[in-house]
Design a protein around this motif. Structure first.
Motif, PDB file in Angstrom:
ATOM      1  N   THR A 109       0.624  -1.186   0.050  1.00  0.00           N
ATOM      2  CA  THR A 109       0.033   0.003  -0.166  1.00  0.00           C
ATOM      3  C   THR A 109       0.875   1.232  -0.155  1.00  0.00           C
ATOM      4  OG1 THR A 109      -0.212  -0.010   2.244  1.00  0.00           O
ATOM      5  CG2 THR A 109      -1.986  -1.177   1.011  1.00  0.00           C
ATOM      6  N   GLU A 110       2.138   1.227  -0.083  1.00  0.00           N
ATOM      7  CA  GLU A 110       2.856   2.319  -0.072  1.00  0.00           C
ATOM      8  C   GLU A 110       3.027   2.738  -1.523  1.00  0.00           C
ATOM      9  OE1 GLU A 110       5.785  -1.199  -0.188  1.00  0.00           O
ATOM     10  OE2 GLU A 110       3.901  -0.936   0.367  1.00  0.00           O
ATOM     11  N   ARG A 111       3.676   3.818  -1.615  1.00  0.00           N
ATOM     12  CA  ARG A 111       3.811   4.450  -2.980  1.00  0.00           C
ATOM     13  C   ARG A 111       5.239   4.144  -3.814  1.00  0.00           C
ATOM     14  NH1 ARG A 111       1.993   8.557  -6.078  1.00  0.00           N
ATOM     15  NH2 ARG A 111       3.239   9.369  -7.638  1.00  0.00           N
ATOM     16  N   LEU A 112       5.211   3.423  -4.939  1.00  0.00           N
ATOM     17  CA  LEU A 112       6.302   2.909  -5.448  1.00  0.00           C
ATOM     18  C   LEU A 112       7.134   4.121  -5.981  1.00  0.00           C
ATOM     19  CD1 LEU A 112       6.527  -0.125  -7.760  1.00  0.00           C
ATOM     20  CD2 LEU A 112       7.635   1.940  -8.661  1.00  0.00           C
ATOM     21  N   THR A 113       8.378   4.041  -5.891  1.00  0.00           N
ATOM     22  CA  THR A 113       9.324   5.041  -6.075  1.00  0.00           C
ATOM     23  C   THR A 113      10.373   4.768  -6.649  1.00  0.00           C
ATOM     24  OG1 THR A 113      10.434   5.444  -3.910  1.00  0.00           O
ATOM     25  CG2 THR A 113       8.530   6.799  -4.252  1.00  0.00           C
ATOM     26  N   PRO A 114      11.409   5.364  -7.104  1.00  0.00           N
ATOM     27  CA  PRO A 114      12.599   4.870  -7.522  1.00  0.00           C
ATOM     28  C   PRO A 114      13.747   4.275  -6.588  1.00  0.00           C
ATOM     29  CG  PRO A 114      12.292   6.938  -8.923  1.00  0.00           C
ATOM     30  CD  PRO A 114      11.295   6.756  -7.599  1.00  0.00           C
ATOM     31  N   ALA A 115      13.496   4.620  -5.270  1.00  0.00           N
ATOM     32  CA  ALA A 115      14.089   4.391  -4.016  1.00  0.00           C
ATOM     33  C   ALA A 115      13.433   2.938  -3.671  1.00  0.00           C
ATOM     34  CB  ALA A 115      14.070   5.283  -3.043  1.00  0.00           C
ATOM     35  N   THR A 116      12.303   2.556  -3.961  1.00  0.00           N
ATOM     36  CA  THR A 116      11.546   1.459  -3.266  1.00  0.00           C
ATOM     37  C   THR A 116      11.351   0.124  -4.149  1.00  0.00           C
ATOM     38  OG1 THR A 116       9.307   2.548  -3.712  1.00  0.00           O
ATOM     39  CG2 THR A 116      10.391   2.935  -1.308  1.00  0.00           C
ATOM     40  N   ALA A 117      11.381   0.674  -5.615  1.00  0.00           N
ATOM     41  CA  ALA A 117      10.844  -0.228  -6.498  1.00  0.00           C
ATOM     42  C   ALA A 117      11.781  -1.486  -6.771  1.00  0.00           C
ATOM     43  CB  ALA A 117      11.006   0.475  -7.808  1.00  0.00           C
ATOM     44  N   ALA A 118      12.946  -1.337  -6.576  1.00  0.00           N
ATOM     45  CA  ALA A 118      13.775  -2.599  -6.580  1.00  0.00           C
ATOM     46  C   ALA A 118      13.372  -3.560  -5.177  1.00  0.00           C
ATOM     47  CB  ALA A 118      15.277  -2.282  -6.456  1.00  0.00           C
ATOM     48  N   ALA A 119      13.319  -3.145  -4.293  1.00  0.00           N
ATOM     49  CA  ALA A 119      13.004  -4.006  -3.030  1.00  0.00           C
ATOM     50  C   ALA A 119      11.448  -4.514  -2.954  1.00  0.00           C
ATOM     51  CB  ALA A 119      13.067  -3.108  -1.788  1.00  0.00           C
ATOM     52  N   VAL A 179       6.529  -8.804 -13.735  1.00  0.00           N
ATOM     53  CA  VAL A 179       5.726  -7.509 -13.265  1.00  0.00           C
ATOM     54  C   VAL A 179       4.762  -7.156 -14.407  1.00  0.00           C
ATOM     55  CG1 VAL A 179       6.094  -4.993 -12.570  1.00  0.00           C
ATOM     56  CG2 VAL A 179       7.685  -6.961 -11.903  1.00  0.00           C
ATOM     57  N   LEU A 180       3.446  -6.611 -14.222  1.00  0.00           N
ATOM     58  CA  LEU A 180       2.694  -5.877 -14.825  1.00  0.00           C
ATOM     59  C   LEU A 180       2.642  -4.356 -14.679  1.00  0.00           C
ATOM     60  CD1 LEU A 180       1.597  -8.914 -14.632  1.00  0.00           C
ATOM     61  CD2 LEU A 180      -0.260  -8.004 -16.377  1.00  0.00           C
ATOM     62  N   ASP A 181       2.778  -3.606 -15.508  1.00  0.00           N
ATOM     63  CA  ASP A 181       2.743  -2.006 -15.087  1.00  0.00           C
ATOM     64  C   ASP A 181       1.556  -1.409 -15.821  1.00  0.00           C
ATOM     65  OD1 ASP A 181       3.087   0.544 -14.394  1.00  0.00           O
ATOM     66  OD2 ASP A 181       5.081   0.862 -15.358  1.00  0.00           O
ATOM     67  N   GLY A 182       0.337  -0.893 -15.004  1.00  0.00           N
ATOM     68  CA  GLY A 182      -0.639  -0.276 -15.593  1.00  0.00           C
ATOM     69  C   GLY A 182      -0.859   0.997 -15.200  1.00  0.00           C
ATOM     70  N   THR A 183       0.343   1.669 -14.563  1.00  0.00           N
ATOM     71  CA  THR A 183       0.024   3.174 -13.973  1.00  0.00           C
ATOM     72  C   THR A 183       0.098   4.201 -15.321  1.00  0.00           C
ATOM     73  OG1 THR A 183       2.742   3.094 -13.908  1.00  0.00           O
ATOM     74  CG2 THR A 183       1.466   2.416 -11.911  1.00  0.00           C
ATOM     75  N   ASP A 184      -0.342   5.163 -14.459  1.00  0.00           N
ATOM     76  CA  ASP A 184      -0.616   6.441 -15.645  1.00  0.00           C
ATOM     77  C   ASP A 184       0.519   7.503 -15.611  1.00  0.00           C
ATOM     78  OD1 ASP A 184      -1.265   7.518 -13.176  1.00  0.00           O
ATOM     79  OD2 ASP A 184      -3.217   7.795 -13.536  1.00  0.00           O
ATOM     80  N   ASN A 185       1.526   7.331 -15.171  1.00  0.00           N
ATOM     81  CA  ASN A 185       2.408   8.341 -15.334  1.00  0.00           C
ATOM     82  C   ASN A 185       3.903   8.010 -15.716  1.00  0.00           C
ATOM     83  OD1 ASN A 185       4.186   8.381 -12.468  1.00  0.00           O
ATOM     84  ND2 ASN A 185       2.152   7.926 -12.147  1.00  0.00           N
ATOM     85  N   LEU A 186       4.734   8.544 -16.293  1.00  0.00           N
ATOM     86  CA  LEU A 186       6.076   8.149 -16.781  1.00  0.00           C
ATOM     87  C   LEU A 186       7.018   8.041 -15.731  1.00  0.00           C
ATOM     88  CD1 LEU A 186       6.515   9.956 -20.211  1.00  0.00           C
ATOM     89  CD2 LEU A 186       6.355   7.462 -19.697  1.00  0.00           C
ATOM     90  N   ALA A 187       6.856   8.931 -14.522  1.00  0.00           N
ATOM     91  CA  ALA A 187       7.736   8.803 -13.532  1.00  0.00           C
ATOM     92  C   ALA A 187       7.728   7.396 -12.814  1.00  0.00           C
ATOM     93  CB  ALA A 187       7.502   9.708 -12.451  1.00  0.00           C
ATOM     94  N   THR A 188       6.524   6.995 -12.520  1.00  0.00           N
ATOM     95  CA  THR A 188       6.355   5.580 -11.778  1.00  0.00           C
ATOM     96  C   THR A 188       6.683   4.451 -13.014  1.00  0.00           C
ATOM     97  OG1 THR A 188       4.593   6.313 -10.564  1.00  0.00           O
ATOM     98  CG2 THR A 188       4.788   4.066 -11.043  1.00  0.00           C
ATOM     99  N   VAL A 241       9.547   1.341 -12.387  1.00  0.00           N
ATOM    100  CA  VAL A 241       9.134   0.240 -12.502  1.00  0.00           C
ATOM    101  C   VAL A 241       9.983  -0.447 -13.600  1.00  0.00           C
ATOM    102  CG1 VAL A 241       7.518  -1.485 -13.234  1.00  0.00           C
ATOM    103  CG2 VAL A 241       7.107   0.371 -11.515  1.00  0.00           C
ATOM    104  N   ALA A 242      10.254   0.031 -14.566  1.00  0.00           N
ATOM    105  CA  ALA A 242      10.930  -0.409 -15.949  1.00  0.00           C
ATOM    106  C   ALA A 242      12.615  -0.541 -15.475  1.00  0.00           C
ATOM    107  CB  ALA A 242      10.833   0.475 -16.874  1.00  0.00           C
ATOM    108  N   ALA A 243      13.032   0.382 -14.704  1.00  0.00           N
ATOM    109  CA  ALA A 243      14.510   0.469 -14.289  1.00  0.00           C
ATOM    110  C   ALA A 243      14.687  -0.754 -13.262  1.00  0.00           C
ATOM    111  CB  ALA A 243      14.953   1.557 -13.678  1.00  0.00           C
ATOM    112  N   ALA A 244      13.607  -0.846 -12.203  1.00  0.00           N
ATOM    113  CA  ALA A 244      13.886  -1.989 -11.229  1.00  0.00           C
ATOM    114  C   ALA A 244      13.817  -3.306 -12.041  1.00  0.00           C
ATOM    115  CB  ALA A 244      12.910  -1.713 -10.146  1.00  0.00           C
TER     116      ALA A 244
END
Length: 240
Positions: free
Chosen positions: A109-119, A127-136, A140-143
């Motif tokens: 339930t936390e927000r996924l960020t570049p700092a938390t994504a890998a963990a 992984v499936l990514d259905g988010t609606d902004n490029l930052a997220t 996800v893609a980098a992790a």
């Protein structure tokens, strides 16, 4: 990946898979052993979650820090009017448990960020990514790339949608979405609207690609983008 044998109830539940040439017991066992993360339990995540749960993915992770609102219900079909105000991840879990109690659901339930994504992604096979902004999506893609995890990526806008697959040693997210691209260049759902069933089409295609990757069935959309024009009722494809 290894899993326990199918129970009698699972054999009945997945009977149409078990008799399906190319899937069978081997494919169903692969689904049962899989750990899949769906990032976003909204328009695209809803149908993806529904079909992955129904198909028997053994462990289904759901990450979303948003809550259900009335305007979501026009397209986010796993949520209900009674669930307005409830966390989307918890609402999605309630849907999954009602549909298929045979699988395990993990909530984030936390927000996924570049700092938390890998963990977060590290505990999953796909992984499936259905988010609606490029930052997220970039996080996800980098992790996924760093962890060598396959990534199924979908996107929708107004009447059109697309889906593709990224895998280790294949074309990268940055090949499709250059660093210069910004959310400021993209129309928001709130501003331009979205046709409800469009999210069902693309989200279901995302679930299809995930199942193909997990079972080895067919040819995934690696290095290819499948696009759908709902107004013209046309699918198209381009390579990148």
């Amino acid at each position: 990946m290894a899993s326990d044998p199918l129970s009698a109830a699972e054999t009945r539940r997945y009977a149409r898979h078990l008799v399906l040439k190319g899937m069978g017991g081997r494919g169903q066992q692969a689904l049962k052993a899989a750990r899949v993360l769906v990032v976003g339990a909204g328009g695209l995540g809803s149908p993806a979650i529904a079909y992955l749960a129904a198909a028997g993915v053994g462990t289904l992770g759901i990450i979303d820090n948003d809550t259900v609102s009335l305007s979501n219900l026009q397209r986010q079909m796993i949520h209900t009017t009674a669930g307005i105000g409830m966390g989307k991840a918890a609402s999605a879990e309630r849907f999954v448990q009602a549909l298929n109690p045979e699988i395990t659901v993990r909530l984030h339930t936390e927000r996924l960020t570049p700092a938390t994504a890998a963990a977060i992604l590290a505990d999953y096979d796909l992984v499936l990514d259905g988010t609606d902004n490029l930052a997220t999506r970039r996080a996800v893609a980098a992790a996924a790339e760093a962890l060598q995890r396959p990534l199924v990526s979908g996107a929708v806008s107004m009447f059109d949608g697309q889906v593709t697959v990224f895998v280790p040693d294949g074309p990268r997210f940055a090949d499709l979405y250059p660093e210069a691209a910004s959310d400021d260049d993209l129309p928001s759902c709130e501003a331009t609207g979205i046709l409800g069933p469009l999210t069902g089409v693309i989200g279901t295609l995302m679930a299809m690609e995930a199942i193909k990757l997990l079972t080895g069935i067919g040819e995934p959309l690696i290095g290819r983008v499948l696009t759908y024009d709902s107004q013209g009722a046309r699918f198209s494809e381009f390579s990148f």
